[in-house]
Structures are given as structure tokens and as C-alpha cells.
Design a protein around this motif. Structure first.
Motif, PDB file in Angstrom:
ATOM      1  N   GLU A 239      -6.855  -1.563  16.156  1.00 46.55           N
ATOM      2  CA  GLU A 239      -6.471  -0.485  15.229  1.00 46.55           C
ATOM      3  C   GLU A 239      -6.329   0.877  15.914  1.00 46.55           C
ATOM      4  O   GLU A 239      -5.339   1.581  15.682  1.00 46.55           O
ATOM      5  CB  GLU A 239      -7.438  -0.409  14.053  1.00 46.55           C
TER       6      GLU A 239
ATOM      7  N   SER B 100      -2.848   2.982  15.899  1.00 46.08           N
ATOM      8  CA  SER B 100      -2.842   4.363  15.371  1.00 46.08           C
ATOM      9  C   SER B 100      -2.325   5.349  16.403  1.00 46.08           C
ATOM     10  O   SER B 100      -1.610   6.287  16.059  1.00 46.08           O
ATOM     11  CB  SER B 100      -4.247   4.770  14.930  1.00 46.08           C
TER      12      SER B 100
ATOM     13  N   ASP C  70       0.320   2.296  11.258  1.00 41.52           N
ATOM     14  CA  ASP C  70      -0.856   1.786  10.561  1.00 41.52           C
ATOM     15  C   ASP C  70      -0.944   0.290  10.804  1.00 41.52           C
ATOM     16  O   ASP C  70       0.069  -0.417  10.727  1.00 41.52           O
ATOM     17  CB  ASP C  70      -0.744   2.014   9.046  1.00 41.52           C
TER      18      ASP C  70
ATOM     19  N   SER D 184       4.465   2.345   8.860  1.00 42.75           N
ATOM     20  CA  SER D 184       4.173   3.781   8.780  1.00 42.75           C
ATOM     21  C   SER D 184       4.895   4.338   7.562  1.00 42.75           C
ATOM     22  O   SER D 184       5.710   3.648   6.949  1.00 42.75           O
ATOM     23  CB  SER D 184       4.627   4.513  10.048  1.00 42.75           C
TER      24      SER D 184
END
Length: 182
Positions: free
Chosen positions: A14, A18, A23, A44
């Protein structure tokens, strides 16, 4: 406290996703014969184009190669986007679906197909299409009343930006025709 492989992978991947401006929407590990498949879904607010997906795929592959997160066996990494008929699970998914037609399964068992008009912290305002010449009706849905929601594909839907550009082009053409007639 025991964590699943998917949860460990999410914790590992993650921050990397990011950092690429995306996401991490979903992680799924499946077995296909002796091989395993790691499916990673990214998105996104602006959408994830092919270049962004390729960049994050390379970064994830490098990170997985330097760790033993997938173990010693062979695996295939598949990175993609949620697709056209994405399920709406989180607040940001509803925000991204504004102006889209969505099929709602409500907690009371009813089913509703409506266009999302606005989203706030408590729920969404929708427009239910009119049937047999009737006008569309506005309705408020609280998130707690929505059991499931999925974006619907619309083949004849006009994009607002394209519609605005088309209107401007038509106006320009009309003005030119008027000038030629004068």
C-alpha cells in the motif's frame, strides 16, 4: 493476532502504491494449479491510465522480488483497475461515481437503478430515471441503507466534457453559417 497473507501484502504494498499517486483497492491471492496469482487492483480519483498501471506494476514486482512476501514458489503478478462495472465499497468510490448510473441493492431487499448526483459523509443523492415519459425523481440514500452498489455500463452515455465541447462546436458552426448568410 494472526494476519492473512493478503493483509501482510497490503501492509507491504500500500505505501508503494500510494507513493505512485494511486489507491490500493484490492489484493487477491489465488492458486491456479501449482502457481499462484497475485491480483492487485489500483485506482485514483482521476483514474489510472495504462502508463500509471505499468509503472506501479514494475514497482510492485521489484518490491516483491526483494522480499519473501509471496514465498519461494512461482507466482504471477497481475495489476489492473476496477473495471467498468466496479463495486462501490468506500466513500471515495461513490465520489468517483458521481454522474454514473448505479445499481443499488438496499438493505430492505429493494433494488434501485439511479444516477449518483452528489455524495456527502452520510449518503448519496440520486436521480431515478423516469419511466414511460415520466420525469426523473430525486431520492436520498443513506450509506447504512445500501447493502451493495455497482456501477452500470452505459453504451449511449454522453460524457459531460464531450457534451460541452459538442455544444460549443455547434454554436461556433451556427455563428459561422449566420455570418456567411449575412
Amino acid at each position: 493476532m494472526s494476519t492473512t497473507q493478503s493483509e501482510r501484502l497490503r501492509e507491504l504494498l500500500e505505501p508503494l502504491v500510494s507513493s505512485q499517486g494511486l489507491d490500493l483497492e484490492e489484493i487477491e491471492v489465488d492458486s491456479v494449479g501449482r502457481k499462484r496469482v497475485l491480483r492487485v487492483v489500483v485506482d485514483s480519483d482521476e483514474g489510472a491510465d495504462l502508463d500509471a498501471v505499468a509503472d506501479v506494476s514494475r514497482a510492485l514486482s521489484a518490491k516483491l522480488d526483494e522480499t519473501d512476501a509471496m514465498g519461494q514458489g512461482e507466482y504471477t503478478l497481475e495489476v489492473g483497475t476496477p473495471g467498468a462495472e466496479r463495486e462501490l465499497r468506500e466513500h471515495r468510490h461513490y465520489v468517483r461515481a458521481v454522474e454514473r448510473l448505479v445499481k443499488f441493492q438496499l438493505t430492505d431487499g429493494d433494488e434501485l437503478v439511479a444516477r449518483i448526483i452528489a455524495v456527502d459523509d452520510e449518503g448519496t443523492d440520486v436521480e431515478v430515471p423516469g419511466v414511460k415519459g415520466r420525469r426523473p425523481t430525486a431520492r436520498r440514500l443513506a450509506f447504512e441503507d445500501i447493502a451493495k452498489a455497482r456501477v452500470q455500463i452505459e453504451f449511449n452515455r454522453k460524457d459531460k466534457k464531450a457534451e460541452t465541447a459538442e455544444t460549443a462546436d455547434t454554436a461556433d458552426t451556427d455563428m459561422k453559417e449566420e455570418e456567411e448568410e449575412a
